[in-house]
Design a protein around this motif. Structure first.
Motif, PDB file in Angstrom:
ATOM      1  N   GLY A 393      95.248  -9.247  61.880  1.00 23.97           N
ATOM      2  CA  GLY A 393      95.638  -8.345  62.951  1.00 23.97           C
ATOM      3  C   GLY A 393      95.663  -9.038  64.293  1.00 23.97           C
ATOM      4  N   SER A 400      93.844  -0.644  74.583  1.00 22.38           N
ATOM      5  CA  SER A 400      94.641  -0.568  73.366  1.00 22.38           C
ATOM      6  C   SER A 400      93.939  -1.258  72.200  1.00 22.38           C
ATOM      7  N   VAL A 403      96.796  -4.481  66.687  1.00 22.82           N
ATOM      8  CA  VAL A 403      97.743  -4.042  65.658  1.00 22.82           C
ATOM      9  C   VAL A 403      97.187  -4.444  64.301  1.00 22.82           C
ATOM     10  N   ASP A 404      97.181  -3.522  63.360  1.00 24.05           N
ATOM     11  CA  ASP A 404      96.654  -3.786  62.031  1.00 24.05           C
ATOM     12  C   ASP A 404      97.641  -4.592  61.202  1.00 24.05           C
ATOM     13  N   ARG A 406      99.188  -7.306  61.447  1.00 28.71           N
ATOM     14  CA  ARG A 406     100.370  -7.939  62.047  1.00 28.71           C
ATOM     15  C   ARG A 406      99.940  -8.798  63.226  1.00 28.71           C
ATOM     16  N   GLY A 447      92.524  -5.496  65.315  1.00 23.68           N
ATOM     17  CA  GLY A 447      93.443  -5.228  64.211  1.00 23.68           C
ATOM     18  C   GLY A 447      92.868  -5.649  62.870  1.00 23.68           C
TER      19      GLY A 447
END
Length: 674
Positions: A393, A400, A403-404, A406, A447
């Motif tokens: 991630g 924020s 992103v998981d 990615r 992530g």
């Protein structure tokens, strides 16, 4: 600037569209899975000076925008219309190629007898020969083991294919048909670029197109300087480590000192380890090379998302990279797994830049890119395929979550469809999804990593997993956020016997064996106990955080399962009242804390400075010996396994003594001591 802004905007958009159409042509006509699905390729347009003036925004590998064609072009000599240059040599191409499996093509575009630009295309080929299938192994000690080295030569001469060169390439690959298909796809892309550039010249005239090359780069450079001027001026340092060099248990250090002044950056990699006798070296040639500036490009484009992509992005960036270091290696150092070191450079730069832009920079990303390769033999030869380019991630930042599953930190490769993978190679995909409890806890969660599990359906298969990292040192968190979970690779036999595997060269597999790779999660940001209960509950319901981790890491008690899960507010209040969250600008993880307890920054700086006073061939061996002797006094698996205070004190005393002895030896060799 020579052109009016409106004219420059129009020509710039046309040239960018030209580069993107080249990429689409290449991808649609390619034959190999790693190009047509994973998208490990790119195309661009360069001006007569060899710098990219137009680069695609939405397709292909994004990080190579700062590469320079000049050395490869000059190495070939005079060019004529219809010539195409081929190379994969990181040293003779001046760093244009970054390892041998990246094949580069360059075509000059002529107008009225003069070069008006260059088309460029590259692909990652399936195999270019060498010691192992797919050519790349972390344990290769020199570039000669990594495959065929192609200095810049003409693949096409005045429009006629150089069949002798093509025959040489085909004879040195386990997958010549796939390589030939990809070469033809690149040639088609270059033809497309030439046709589109001719149309732009016909509309706007050669003088305006030539001016646009320089003006576009100059315009982007101004935008980049304006973006960097928003950073806090000062000097900031951060160090990070590769787990080891795959041949010894000794970690490899990457250090960067970032100096922010007005509208420019200087990156000083002094304090990074000497080049290693393994494949983790970067051939940067001491320049602001793509593999050591990717994080800076990402920062500029974050601060100014609409800045055009071209060579101007690196104009404000200066670099000091000691020759013979792991980030500026000398021939014949192996460079096949250079992307692993580039990931660690990214993290070190991220840690330093976070001190200059604390509200912008995230915690560490997963810090690995692992193309999982399966090679199988059959009657017709060998089949070598990349199942998935596994990442983790992205790091959390202020405001924020990460992103998981990615991470585009050093590449924006696509994943391969499961159906396509199972069609191309003898495996059955059992699971491909997010890894629970891997993202670092924080007010904003890091992530999640990925989990890939597959069963081998044919005997005599082999596994390669180049770039496997973060097995030991976790991706760090920021501002009290937790570090991500380390990666792990598990192989289970058909009988169900499991074994955990570290970095591998080539691992033999039998029919029925199951391979499971769990990639590292990214670092969290901020105090986990300040994460709203509703967000923790959402993570539990979605499966990325378990109820146990919710209680342990976030102080949130969750009852029930699935849609019936709910927060126990009274239990949560008790957990959070009793918790003691981490603090500090960076939370490095227990393994890194233990390592720093043995090998602190001052000791590391002293050892590395002394090593660079020795002859280059002696440096790697002495580094391994000095640090290896210290590790021999500690439990197996240190720093993943803790040591007692007494063990650590003894090892550290011996290390300091060895460093002092090496300093004296270096001084004597230079005549400073009798």
């Amino acid at each position: 600037m020579k052109l009016p802004p409106i004219t420059l905007e129009i020509i710039g958009n046309k040239l960018t569209a030209l580069a993107e159409e080249m990429c689409l042509t290449l991808q649609r006509t390619s034959r190999s899975l790693y190009v047509k699905e994973t998208a490990d390729f790119c195309c661009a347009l360069a001006g007569p000076d060899g710098r990219f003036s137009a680069y695609p925004r939405g397709i292909g590998v994004s990080g190579f925008v700062g590469l320079d064609l000049t050395a490869a072009i000059e190495a070939v000599g005079p060019l004529e219309d219809g010539d195409v240059i081929v190379t994969n040599d990181p040293y003779r191409s001046g760093g244009l190629a970054t390892h041998l499996t990246d094949i580069q093509l360059i075509r000059p575009y002529f107008h009225d007898g003069a070069v008006i630009g260059y088309g460029w295309a590259f692909i990652h080929c399936s195999d270019i020969g060498g010691r192992v299938p797919s050519s790349l192994s972390p344990t290769n000690q020199e570039i000669y083991q990594e495959g065929l080295q192609i200095p810049p030569v003409k693949l096409v001469r005045a429009g006629e294919p150089a069949r002798d060169v093509a025959a040489l390439l085909a004879a040195n690959s386990r997958s010549p048909e796939a390589n030939e298909g990809d070469l033809q796809a690149m040639l088609a892309a270059l033809r497309t670029g030439g046709e589109r550039l001719a149309a732009v010249v016909a509309t706007h005239g050669s003088a305006d197109v030539l001016a646009a090359h320089g003006d576009l780069v100059e315009y982007t450079a101004r935008r980049a300087r304006a973006a960097l001027s928003r950073l806090r001026e000062g000097t900031y340092r951060f160090t990070d480590y590769l787990d080891d060099d795959a041949r010894t248990p000794v970690p490899v250090r990457v250090s960067v000192t970032v100096t922010v002044s007005a509208d420019s950056l200087h990156l000083d990699f002094t304090g990074s380890d000497p080049q290693v006798e393994a494949a983790f070296n970067i051939a940067s040639h001491g320049t602001a090379h793509a593999w050591i500036t990717t994080r800076v490009l990402a920062l500029i484009c974050t601060l100014d998302p609409s800045a055009p992509l071209n060579a101007g992005l690196i104009a404000p960036v200066g670099v000091t990279a000691p020759e013979g270091s792991v980030v500026n290696a000398r021939h014949p150092a192996a460079v096949g797994i250079r992307h692993a070191t580039a990931s660690r450079v990214n993290d070190a730069l991220g840690g330093a830049l976070a001190l200059a832009a604390p509200d912008v920079m995230p915690a560490a990303s997963s810090g690995l890119v692992v193309p999982v390769v399966v090679a199988e033999r059959h009657a017709g030869g060998q089949n070598v395929q990349v199942l998935e380019p596994m990442v983790g991630g992205t790091g959390a930042r202020a405001g924020s979550d990460g992103v998981d599953g990615r991470d585009s930190g050093i590449s924006n490769l696509s994943n391969n469809p499961v159906e396509t993978v199972e069609t191309e190679i003898g495996v059955e995909i059992l699971r491909y999804g997010l890894r629970p409890d891997s993202g670092g806890a924080g007010r904003w969660r890091g992530g999640s990593g990925l989990e890939l599990s597959f069963r081998v359906t044919r005997d005599d298969s082999r596994l390669l997993a180049r770039g496997l990292e973060r097995l030991r040192f976790r991706p760090w968190g920021r501002e009290g956020g937790g570090a991500g979970a380390p990666a792990e690779l598990v192989v289970a036999s058909a009988e169900g016997v499991e074994r955990r595997v570290g970095k591998i060269d080539v691992l033999a597999l039998r029919q029925g064996d199951t391979v499971t790779l769990r990639t590292s999660g990214a670092g969290g940001y901020g105090d986990p106990f300040e994460r709203p209960e509703s967000e923790v509950l959402r993570d539990v319901v979605s499966g990325v955080v378990s109820p146990g981790a919710a209680a342990r890491d976030y102080g949130v008690a969750v009852t029930g399962q699935g849609a019936r899960a709910a927060v126990d507010h009274e239990g949560t209040a008790e957990l959070r009242a009793a918790g003691t969250p981490a603090s500090g600008a960076h939370v490095l993880g227990p393994e890194r804390d233990r390592w720093d307890g043995l090998y602190d920054e001052t000791t590391a700086d002293r050892l590395i400075a002394a090593l660079f006073r020795l002859p280059a061939p002696a440096r790697h061996g002495r580094r391994v010996r000095v640090l290896g002797e210290a590790l021999d006094l500690l439990p197996d698996g240190f720093p993943s396994v803790p040591a007692t205070d007494r063990e650590l004190e003894g090892a550290r005393a011996g290390l300091l003594e060895a460093v002092a002895a090496l300093e004296d030896e270096a001084a004597r060799s230079e005549g400073e001591l009798p």
